[in-house]
Design a protein around this motif. Structure first.
Motif, PDB file in Angstrom:
ATOM      1  N   ALA A 106     -12.456 -36.848  54.191  1.00  0.00           N
ATOM      2  CA  ALA A 106     -13.212 -35.794  54.872  1.00  0.00           C
ATOM      3  C   ALA A 106     -13.281 -36.055  56.368  1.00  0.00           C
ATOM      4  CB  ALA A 106     -14.630 -35.680  54.303  1.00  0.00           C
ATOM      5  N   THR A 107     -13.142 -34.966  57.109  1.00  0.00           N
ATOM      6  CA  THR A 107     -13.485 -34.994  58.521  1.00  0.00           C
ATOM      7  C   THR A 107     -15.007 -34.919  58.634  1.00  0.00           C
ATOM      8  OG1 THR A 107     -13.347 -32.574  58.589  1.00  0.00           O
ATOM      9  CG2 THR A 107     -11.374 -33.802  59.245  1.00  0.00           C
ATOM     10  N   CYS A 108     -15.509 -35.194  59.824  1.00  0.00           N
ATOM     11  CA  CYS A 108     -16.925 -34.944  60.080  1.00  0.00           C
ATOM     12  C   CYS A 108     -17.085 -33.495  60.539  1.00  0.00           C
ATOM     13  CB  CYS A 108     -17.452 -35.911  61.129  1.00  0.00           C
ATOM     14  SG  CYS A 108     -16.669 -35.751  62.759  1.00  0.00           S
ATOM     15  N   PRO A 109     -18.300 -32.948  60.504  1.00  0.00           N
ATOM     16  CA  PRO A 109     -18.513 -31.607  61.041  1.00  0.00           C
ATOM     17  C   PRO A 109     -18.056 -31.519  62.495  1.00  0.00           C
ATOM     18  CG  PRO A 109     -20.433 -32.321  59.799  1.00  0.00           C
ATOM     19  CD  PRO A 109     -19.529 -33.516  59.919  1.00  0.00           C
ATOM     20  N   TYR A 139     -11.587 -39.149  57.625  1.00  0.00           N
ATOM     21  CA  TYR A 139     -10.467 -38.570  58.380  1.00  0.00           C
ATOM     22  C   TYR A 139     -10.830 -38.586  59.856  1.00  0.00           C
ATOM     23  CZ  TYR A 139      -6.843 -35.011  59.478  1.00  0.00           C
ATOM     24  OH  TYR A 139      -5.780 -34.321  59.987  1.00  0.00           O
ATOM     25  N   HIS A 140     -10.309 -39.555  60.560  1.00  0.00           N
ATOM     26  CA  HIS A 140     -10.586 -39.739  61.991  1.00  0.00           C
ATOM     27  C   HIS A 140      -9.562 -38.955  62.802  1.00  0.00           C
ATOM     28  CE1 HIS A 140     -11.665 -41.695  65.740  1.00  0.00           C
ATOM     29  NE2 HIS A 140     -10.429 -42.151  65.904  1.00  0.00           N
ATOM     30  N   ILE A 141      -9.970 -37.814  63.352  1.00  0.00           N
ATOM     31  CA  ILE A 141      -9.094 -36.965  64.154  1.00  0.00           C
ATOM     32  C   ILE A 141      -9.918 -36.410  65.318  1.00  0.00           C
ATOM     33  CG2 ILE A 141      -9.448 -35.039  62.535  1.00  0.00           C
ATOM     34  CD1 ILE A 141      -6.548 -34.133  63.308  1.00  0.00           C
ATOM     35  N   PRO A 142     -10.235 -37.241  66.294  1.00  0.00           N
ATOM     36  CA  PRO A 142     -11.170 -36.859  67.354  1.00  0.00           C
ATOM     37  C   PRO A 142     -10.721 -35.672  68.192  1.00  0.00           C
ATOM     38  CG  PRO A 142     -10.062 -38.933  67.868  1.00  0.00           C
ATOM     39  CD  PRO A 142      -9.753 -38.626  66.449  1.00  0.00           C
ATOM     40  N   ALA A 143      -9.420 -35.453  68.321  1.00  0.00           N
ATOM     41  CA  ALA A 143      -8.944 -34.320  69.110  1.00  0.00           C
ATOM     42  C   ALA A 143      -9.376 -32.995  68.504  1.00  0.00           C
ATOM     43  CB  ALA A 143      -7.421 -34.368  69.233  1.00  0.00           C
ATOM     44  N   VAL A 144      -9.610 -32.976  67.197  1.00  0.00           N
ATOM     45  CA  VAL A 144     -10.019 -31.756  66.500  1.00  0.00           C
ATOM     46  C   VAL A 144     -11.531 -31.711  66.295  1.00  0.00           C
ATOM     47  CG1 VAL A 144      -9.859 -30.468  64.334  1.00  0.00           C
ATOM     48  CG2 VAL A 144      -7.799 -31.464  65.357  1.00  0.00           C
ATOM     49  N   THR A 145     -12.125 -32.808  65.852  1.00  0.00           N
ATOM     50  CA  THR A 145     -13.558 -32.800  65.548  1.00  0.00           C
ATOM     51  C   THR A 145     -14.420 -32.909  66.806  1.00  0.00           C
ATOM     52  OG1 THR A 145     -13.652 -35.211  65.291  1.00  0.00           O
ATOM     53  CG2 THR A 145     -13.138 -33.893  63.320  1.00  0.00           C
ATOM     54  N   GLY A 146     -13.848 -33.463  67.869  1.00  0.00           N
ATOM     55  CA  GLY A 146     -14.628 -33.664  69.078  1.00  0.00           C
ATOM     56  C   GLY A 146     -15.540 -34.864  69.016  1.00  0.00           C
ATOM     57  N   SER A 147     -15.523 -35.594  67.912  1.00  0.00           N
ATOM     58  CA  SER A 147     -16.367 -36.775  67.779  1.00  0.00           C
ATOM     59  C   SER A 147     -15.754 -37.938  68.551  1.00  0.00           C
ATOM     60  CB  SER A 147     -16.525 -37.164  66.304  1.00  0.00           C
ATOM     61  OG  SER A 147     -17.225 -38.397  66.197  1.00  0.00           O
ATOM     62  N   GLN A 148     -16.534 -38.519  69.431  1.00  0.00           N
ATOM     63  CA  GLN A 148     -16.065 -39.652  70.218  1.00  0.00           C
ATOM     64  C   GLN A 148     -16.698 -40.972  69.767  1.00  0.00           C
ATOM     65  OE1 GLN A 148     -13.518 -39.333  72.383  1.00  0.00           O
ATOM     66  NE2 GLN A 148     -13.504 -37.182  71.713  1.00  0.00           N
TER      67      GLN A 148
END
Length: 321
Positions: A106-109, A139-148
């Motif tokens: 899972a990605t984060c919100p 699922y670590h995909i910061p470019a999409v989730t914006g989570s830093q």
């Protein structure tokens, strides 16, 4: 943390649509056969490639079930259940366990950004708890989730606190950070690489598994690259990675996933086009794309790579638990 490990190439699967935009689930089984024959050792369902965020919850359940049934335990099926609504994500995770999936991810919100480690931990803990018998991969995909949120710090914080937490799908291009994830706790976390155009670098860094969109069509070529690397034929491996990069750049001149679906259609798997807001290709774009692909060496190399597939175990391909 659980002890299971993913290995080899894992195809990020596409979702098939009819011309009217409804699901075309009858096309899943032939695609699964193609992916397994090509050398993929797993399926990642309803992720970015599979347009999970563009599907209804019911549709996501239907797609996940179709892929799980078609795979029939021959290769692991990992279902991506991330959602802006945590309750929906938990429902999807529980469903994945019910249908016999092998892992949940899972990605984060992403609308309301996750900005700190504790918030990310609470999200992951809630979703993972809905499928307690399955390994969970963040699922670590910061470019999409914006989570830093620093992923290394998160792994250190989460260590031992979520029983079924297995590791991460790492879709970023920071190899130094990825290597740190691999090495934490003596390699206790299963860090799976997620950027096809840097797969060679990830393998050199220590990756044992990778999830990618282009594995739908170029898996035999990537497998040849891996064998070259493991046989110390570095120049040959570098050349194959360059062919992959050229392929990705060519498709990137258009909406990428729509272009991939167009290529799948040319290869005999008509999955329709992508849902809005991803747009379709115009007739002129399709024509130009076809012409451009004909000149790429990597496509001409597919038959060669396919003929070189061997049954002899290779380190990258045979390093499970």
């Amino acid at each position: 943390m659980v002890s299971s490990r993913l290995s080899g190439l894992i195809a990020a699967t596409y979702t098939p649509f009819h011309a009217d935009g409804t699901l075309a689930l009858s096309k899943v089984a032939p695609m699964v056969e193609h992916l397994i024959r090509a050398g993929n050792r797993g399926l990642y369902v309803c992720g970015s490639t599979g347009e999970g965020v563009s599907l209804t919850t019911l549709e996501r359940c239907q797609v996940a079930e179709a892929y799980a049934q078609a795979a029939n335990k021959r290769v692991p099926v990992i279902v991506q259940v991330g959602h802006n609504c945590i309750a929906e994500a938990k429902h999807l995770a529980a469903h994945a366990e019910e249908i016999g999936a092998d892992a949940v991810s899972a990605t984060c919100p992403s609308y309301f950004k996750v900005v700190d480690i504790v918030s990310l931990f609470e999200v992951v803990q809630a979703i993972a708890s809905a499928a307690p018998r399955l390994p969970f991969y963040y699922y670590h995909i910061p470019a999409v989730t914006g989570s830093q949120v620093d992923i290394v710090s998160f792994l250190q914080f989460a260590d031992g606190k979520i029983p079924n937490f297995a590791g991460i799908k790492y879709t970023d291009k920071n190899l130094a950070e990825f290597q740190r994830c691999l090495s934490l706790g003596g390699g206790k976390f299963d860090a799976v690489w997620g950027c096809d155009d840097m797969l060679l670098g990830a393998i050199a860094t220590g990756a044992r598994a990778a999830i990618g969109s282009t594995f739908n069509v170029l898996a035999p070529l990537y497998l040849e690259m891996i064998r070259d690397f493991e046989s110390n034929r570095l120049a040959e491996a570098q050349q194959i990675q360059l062919q992959s990069i050229e392929f990705i750049c060519k498709l990137g001149m258009y909406p990428f996933h729509t272009s991939m679906k167009e290529l799948l259609r040319l290869l005999g798997h008509d999955f329709g086009t992508c849902r809005s807001p991803q747009r379709s290709l115009s007739k002129s774009e399709s024509k130009t794309l076809h012409q451009g692909l004909q000149h790429l060496k990597c496509l001409f190399a597919l038959d060669f790579a396919q003929s070189k597939l061997r049954t002899t175990p290779q380190p990258f391909l045979n390093n499970g638990p």
